[in-house]
Write an enzyme that holds these catalytic residues in place. Structure first.
Site, short mmCIF file in Angstrom:
data_model
loop_
_atom_site.label_atom_id
_atom_site.label_comp_id
_atom_site.label_asym_id
_atom_site.label_seq_id
_atom_site.Cartn_x
_atom_site.Cartn_y
_atom_site.Cartn_z
N GLY A 169 0.85 -1.19 0.00
CA GLY A 169 0.00 0.00 0.00
C GLY A 169 0.89 1.23 0.00
O GLY A 169 1.34 1.70 -1.04
N GLU A 278 2.09 14.31 -8.97
CA GLU A 278 1.15 15.11 -9.74
C GLU A 278 -0.28 14.77 -9.36
O GLU A 278 -1.14 15.65 -9.21
CB GLU A 278 1.39 14.86 -11.23
CG GLU A 278 0.63 15.76 -12.16
CD GLU A 278 1.12 15.62 -13.60
OE1 GLU A 278 0.28 15.67 -14.50
OE2 GLU A 278 2.34 15.45 -13.79
N GLU A 400 -3.77 7.57 -2.73
CA GLU A 400 -2.66 8.31 -3.35
C GLU A 400 -1.71 8.90 -2.30
O GLU A 400 -1.22 10.01 -2.44
CB GLU A 400 -3.18 9.37 -4.32
CG GLU A 400 -3.86 8.74 -5.53
CD GLU A 400 -3.95 9.66 -6.72
OE1 GLU A 400 -3.05 10.49 -6.91
OE2 GLU A 400 -4.93 9.52 -7.47
#
Length: 420
Positions: A169, A278, A400
């Site tokens: 993860g 990003e 993320e």
């Protein structure tokens, strides 16, 4: 250095006779330095403002009426996906030559924010497709790969970014999926977990290790299509962003042509690091839009609901809470668009992206939670949709890069700066 438009004002009213007042300089125009015009962070180009208006109309008119139904069914309406393609929202930065809108990175962030004000599930679908999948192909794909895949991703086929696994993860490079060379193909075996867009996607970017002896330097990125044999093993039932599919994928002897490697063998780790930096700006924009959406729904109610002879929003306790939430929203907005502009200008933005994602996810949870309380019992019901924003907000601190990973990234930059 001030522009020629700056003027000198002399304070003479209280100055003793015969003495010259100190000179003060006040700028009356945008500051320019060596040809660069410096503007506030909420200054956008005409094209970006028009783009925002267009996305807002689509979100309100097309997405809005379907939000509750999609949430309860835990499924994305196919007409919404089709609408995203028709509106040019699935190839925002992609060149016109490849069927895209050829817009700025900030335009992509604007789209993600505006969609999240109405439905964060639709927002993250657009986000992952644009900031992760499209960007990898635009930045690292060969001309042949771009010519083949970008038109499909711009016009009709949803993309999915396949990195996370059951044992990898936050430690993404501990992935166990393997790829072995077999003639002019690679054969992939393994599984992926928590993969966004995967139920509806047709195109998958799969990260697998071609040489485990090299550790993370064996990680390679492959392009695959669903009809090659990508298996949807399980669709998760989630607390929030329910309409956005999150699935476990299995690869059993998945054969992929050697020409489908992106960026070269062993370069996948580099692609993932750069793209996720990003992508974190995109998640910050999603959380910002989510918080603003909850705020926009709840605050008007506080001026309509009357108790003790006055609107509840006019009580000082409520005023302070609303004002504090507005400040938090503004700070999240400034962090997000600062990171976006830095990225667009080609400057370093890793620390700024981490700050934006961390803080926007915190603000999203706080503001959406407060919005429920401001509306009392009504806010706790599904009818208003405010409670959905709170459920959707929790994922911002997880995917993320968790909040702890963001703080670790920020701390590393601080250490580098102050331990010299």
């Amino acid at each position: 250095m001030f522009s020629a438009a700056s003027r000198l004002l002399r304070a003479t009213k209280h100055c003793p006779k015969g003495l010259v007042a100190p000179t003060r300089m006040f700028s009356i125009s945008a500051i320019r330095t060596e040809g660069l015009q410096l503007n506030s962070l909420d200054t956008f180009t005409e094209e970006e403002n028009m783009f925002r208006d267009s996305v807002k109309r689509f979100a309100v008119d097309i997405v809005g009426p379907k939000v509750r139904e999609m949430d309860e069914k835990e499924s994305m309406d196919p007409t919404i996906i089709q609408g995203l393609f028709e509106q040019g929202l699935m190839g925002i930065e992609t060149s016109a030559e490849h069927g895209g809108a050829e817009a700025s990175f900030v335009s992509a962030i604007i789209a993600i924010e505006e969609l999240a004000k109405i439905d964060p599930s639709v927002s993250v679908m657009c986000d992952v497709h644009n900031t992760l999948v499209n960007t990898i192909l635009r930045k690292y794909g060969t001309k042949e790969q771009q010519d083949k895949w970008l038109p499909l991703l711009s016009e009709s086929q949803l993309g999915s970014f396949c990195l996370s696994e059951p044992v990898s993860g936050s430690d993404a490079f501990a992935l166990q999926t393997r790829a072995k060379k077999d003639g002019d193909h690679w054969v992939i075996n393994g599984s992926k977990m928590w993969i966004t867009n995967s139920h509806e996607a047709e195109i998958f970017l799969i990260f697998a290790n071609v040489d485990p002896s090299k550790g993370y330097k064996g990680i390679t990125c492959f392009i695959a299509t669903k009809d090659m044999g990508v298996q949807i093993a399980k669709k998760e039932e989630k607390l929030g962003i329910r309409a956005s599919s999150t699935c476990t994928l299995n690869f059993d002897d998945l054969r992929i042509p050697a020409e489908n490697i992106i960026g070269g063998e062993g370069k996948g780790y580099k692609l993932a690091i750069e793209i996720l930096n990003e992508g974190r700006i995109g998640i910050a924009a999603q959380m910002l839009g989510l918080a603003q959406g909850a705020f926009d729904k709840a605050v008007p109610y506080t001026y309509q609901r009357t108790q003790f002879g006055q609107p509840i929003g006019t009580f000082q306790g409520m005023q302070f809470q609303i004002a504090e939430a507005a400040v938090e929203l503004e700070t999240a907005r400034l962090l997000t668009y600062n990171a976006a502009r830095r990225k667009e200008e080609g400057r370093s933005f890793t620390k700024e992206a981490a700050m934006a994602k961390y803080w926007a996810s915190q603000v999203a949870q706080h503001v959406s939670g407060s919005a429920i309380e401001w509306c009392g019992g009504v806010g706790f019901t599904r009818e208003t949709g405010i409670e959905k924003f709170w459920r959707d907000s929790k994922i911002g601190a997880i995917y993320e890069g968790t909040s702890n990973i963001q703080l670790q990234t920020i701390a590393k930059f601080i250490q580098q700066e102050y331990s010299r």
